[in-house]
Design a protein around this motif. Structure first.
Motif, PDB file in Angstrom:
ATOM      1  N   ASP A  44      39.620  29.657  40.891  1.00  0.00           N
ATOM      2  CA  ASP A  44      38.229  30.295  40.654  1.00  0.00           C
ATOM      3  C   ASP A  44      38.670  31.136  39.647  1.00  0.00           C
ATOM      4  O   ASP A  44      39.854  31.870  39.354  1.00  0.00           O
ATOM      5  CB  ASP A  44      37.846  30.892  41.708  1.00  0.00           C
ATOM      6  CG  ASP A  44      36.087  31.308  41.530  1.00  0.00           C
ATOM      7  OD1 ASP A  44      35.442  30.656  42.193  1.00  0.00           O
ATOM      8  OD2 ASP A  44      35.787  32.047  40.917  1.00  0.00           O
ATOM      9  N   ARG A  45      37.722  31.644  38.798  1.00  0.00           N
ATOM     10  CA  ARG A  45      37.876  33.008  37.801  1.00  0.00           C
ATOM     11  C   ARG A  45      37.997  34.164  38.575  1.00  0.00           C
ATOM     12  O   ARG A  45      38.752  34.954  37.888  1.00  0.00           O
ATOM     13  CB  ARG A  45      36.673  32.843  36.822  1.00  0.00           C
ATOM     14  CG  ARG A  45      36.728  32.027  35.733  1.00  0.00           C
ATOM     15  CD  ARG A  45      35.442  31.949  34.926  1.00  0.00           C
ATOM     16  NE  ARG A  45      34.508  31.691  35.566  1.00  0.00           N
ATOM     17  CZ  ARG A  45      33.109  31.482  34.840  1.00  0.00           C
ATOM     18  NH1 ARG A  45      33.056  31.671  33.650  1.00  0.00           N
ATOM     19  NH2 ARG A  45      32.121  31.193  35.559  1.00  0.00           N
ATOM     20  N   THR A  64      44.195  32.243  40.203  1.00  0.00           N
ATOM     21  CA  THR A  64      42.929  32.562  39.417  1.00  0.00           C
ATOM     22  C   THR A  64      42.948  31.975  37.856  1.00  0.00           C
ATOM     23  O   THR A  64      43.922  32.425  37.293  1.00  0.00           O
ATOM     24  CB  THR A  64      43.138  34.152  39.361  1.00  0.00           C
ATOM     25  OG1 THR A  64      43.234  34.679  40.542  1.00  0.00           O
ATOM     26  CG2 THR A  64      41.895  34.704  38.600  1.00  0.00           C
ATOM     27  N   ASP A  66      40.251  29.900  34.596  1.00  0.00           N
ATOM     28  CA  ASP A  66      39.228  29.313  34.294  1.00  0.00           C
ATOM     29  C   ASP A  66      39.196  27.622  33.973  1.00  0.00           C
ATOM     30  O   ASP A  66      40.150  27.537  33.218  1.00  0.00           O
ATOM     31  CB  ASP A  66      38.776  30.163  32.898  1.00  0.00           C
ATOM     32  CG  ASP A  66      37.371  29.766  32.298  1.00  0.00           C
ATOM     33  OD1 ASP A  66      36.798  28.678  32.620  1.00  0.00           O
ATOM     34  OD2 ASP A  66      36.712  30.672  31.684  1.00  0.00           O
ATOM     35  N   ARG A  68      37.592  25.997  32.225  1.00  0.00           N
ATOM     36  CA  ARG A  68      37.310  25.423  31.099  1.00  0.00           C
ATOM     37  C   ARG A  68      38.642  25.540  30.301  1.00  0.00           C
ATOM     38  O   ARG A  68      38.623  24.928  29.203  1.00  0.00           O
ATOM     39  CB  ARG A  68      36.142  26.342  30.493  1.00  0.00           C
ATOM     40  CG  ARG A  68      34.891  26.123  31.230  1.00  0.00           C
ATOM     41  CD  ARG A  68      34.037  27.201  30.642  1.00  0.00           C
ATOM     42  NE  ARG A  68      34.370  28.604  30.835  1.00  0.00           N
ATOM     43  CZ  ARG A  68      33.613  29.826  30.479  1.00  0.00           C
ATOM     44  NH1 ARG A  68      32.368  29.666  29.716  1.00  0.00           N
ATOM     45  NH2 ARG A  68      34.195  30.957  30.673  1.00  0.00           N
ATOM     46  N   ASP A  69      39.657  25.912  30.737  1.00  0.00           N
ATOM     47  CA  ASP A  69      40.943  26.201  29.934  1.00  0.00           C
ATOM     48  C   ASP A  69      41.820  24.990  30.416  1.00  0.00           C
ATOM     49  O   ASP A  69      42.481  25.116  31.376  1.00  0.00           O
ATOM     50  CB  ASP A  69      41.559  27.811  30.380  1.00  0.00           C
ATOM     51  CG  ASP A  69      42.801  27.647  29.512  1.00  0.00           C
ATOM     52  OD1 ASP A  69      43.335  26.876  28.943  1.00  0.00           O
ATOM     53  OD2 ASP A  69      43.189  28.910  29.473  1.00  0.00           O
ATOM     54  N   THR A 112      28.594  26.645  26.235  1.00  0.00           N
ATOM     55  CA  THR A 112      29.096  27.313  27.318  1.00  0.00           C
ATOM     56  C   THR A 112      28.681  26.427  28.547  1.00  0.00           C
ATOM     57  O   THR A 112      29.291  26.319  29.558  1.00  0.00           O
ATOM     58  CB  THR A 112      28.637  28.878  27.401  1.00  0.00           C
ATOM     59  OG1 THR A 112      29.196  29.423  26.520  1.00  0.00           O
ATOM     60  CG2 THR A 112      28.848  29.517  28.870  1.00  0.00           C
ATOM     61  N   GLU A 116      31.177  24.518  30.962  1.00  0.00           N
ATOM     62  CA  GLU A 116      31.035  25.097  32.321  1.00  0.00           C
ATOM     63  C   GLU A 116      30.599  23.957  33.465  1.00  0.00           C
ATOM     64  O   GLU A 116      31.045  24.133  34.721  1.00  0.00           O
ATOM     65  CB  GLU A 116      30.328  26.433  32.637  1.00  0.00           C
ATOM     66  CG  GLU A 116      30.575  27.050  33.654  1.00  0.00           C
ATOM     67  CD  GLU A 116      30.077  28.563  33.822  1.00  0.00           C
ATOM     68  OE1 GLU A 116      30.288  29.331  34.897  1.00  0.00           O
ATOM     69  OE2 GLU A 116      29.714  29.201  32.683  1.00  0.00           O
ATOM     70  N   GLN A 120      34.641  20.722  31.915  1.00  0.00           N
ATOM     71  CA  GLN A 120      35.687  21.126  32.798  1.00  0.00           C
ATOM     72  C   GLN A 120      35.937  20.087  33.955  1.00  0.00           C
ATOM     73  O   GLN A 120      36.936  20.108  34.512  1.00  0.00           O
ATOM     74  CB  GLN A 120      35.188  22.655  33.433  1.00  0.00           C
ATOM     75  CG  GLN A 120      34.097  22.831  34.009  1.00  0.00           C
ATOM     76  CD  GLN A 120      34.192  22.575  35.765  1.00  0.00           C
ATOM     77  OE1 GLN A 120      35.309  22.273  36.051  1.00  0.00           O
ATOM     78  NE2 GLN A 120      33.082  22.896  36.404  1.00  0.00           N
TER      79      GLN A 120
END
Length: 258
Positions: A44-45, A64, A66, A68-69, A112, A116, A120
């Motif tokens: 999770d972020r 931890t 993102d 999307r990365d 975004t 998101e 992803q």
């Protein structure tokens, strides 16, 4: 295949990956998987929770990052591979949205929402597929908005609908490998994330009095129950399906109990 036994509900010995697991539905799913015997890797972020009783060698993995990365996702996939060498269940739960009329959503805001809620997911699946074999299960968490109009959430709803379509297509593509792909479409399950979005909406666009046909709201644990079912042998012949965890909202169309 042999008849099911009472142990078919268990996930003992399976390795499950859950994204967006710091709170809400993702956290409930991760905790349910652990309760039914799975080894769980979460991300999770926000800092994901870890089961204190499931630490140590072979225990829970929490990172931890993102989703999307793509670089961070690959690091996560390698960590899972190094810990267990395989993935039996992948739950793509991470996602998010904001309320805005379509004309007010900027190009950046649209990117975004796409990243998101859709891109992803495809990236996570590609990263985990090499670790998945026959009997594995992919579960995509979509939304009731994938099946109905959603003014103020047009791009978000479109991406959830795209995820539904992806679920069906991958169910057929991966069937020869024995990998099942299904979706959960929750609604009326209050979470912290939903509350934040609701509070940002103009007065009058959300009616807290309206409830599902079952006459009550649900909770994240209801989605977790569906995930446990889809992850295990009870659903061994279920693929390309969507389980609507919504108290009857999808079945009712535009009708709701007041």
């Amino acid at each position: 295949m042999a008849a099911l036994s009472p142990d078919a509900i268990l996930l003992t010995g399976r390795v499950a990956v859950v994204t967006g697991a710091a709170r809400g539905i993702g956290r409930a799913i991760a905790e349910a998987f652990e309760a039914f015997g799975a080894q769980v890797a979460v991300c999770d972020r926000d800092k994901p929770r870890r089961d204190r009783a499931n630490q140590g060698k072979g225990g829970a993995l929490a990172m931890t990052l993102d989703v999307r990365d793509p670089v961070a996702v690959e690091v996560f996939a390698r960590a899972v591979a190094e810990r267990w060498g395989r993935v039996d269940v992948l739950v793509n739960n991470a996602g998010g949205t904001f309320h805005a009329p379509f004309a007010d959503v900027s190009a950046k805001g649209e990117r975004t929402l796409i990243e998101e809620n859709f891109t992803q997911v495809t990236g996570m699946i590609r990263s985990m597929l090499p670790l998945m074999g026959a009997g594995a299960s992919i579960i995509n968490v979509t939304s009731s908005e994938a099946h109905q109009a959603a003014p103020g959430f047009a791009v978000y709803a479109a991406m959830k609908a795209a995820l539904e379509s992806l679920t069906r297509s991958l169910a057929l593509e991966l069937a020869p490998r024995g990998i099942r792909v299904n979706a959960i479409a929750p609604d009326a399950l209050p979470t912290e994330g939903e509350s934040g979005v609701r509070e940002s909406m103009p007065a009058g666009e959300f009616d807290p009095v309206r409830v599902p046909p079952l006459g009550r709201l649900g909770d994240p644990g209801d989605a977790a129950g569906a995930a446990v079912f889809l992850a295990g042998d009870l659903a061994r012949f279920v693929t390309g399906a969507t389980v609507h965890v919504d108290g009857g909202i999808h079945a009712a169309g535009g009708w709701r109990r007041v």
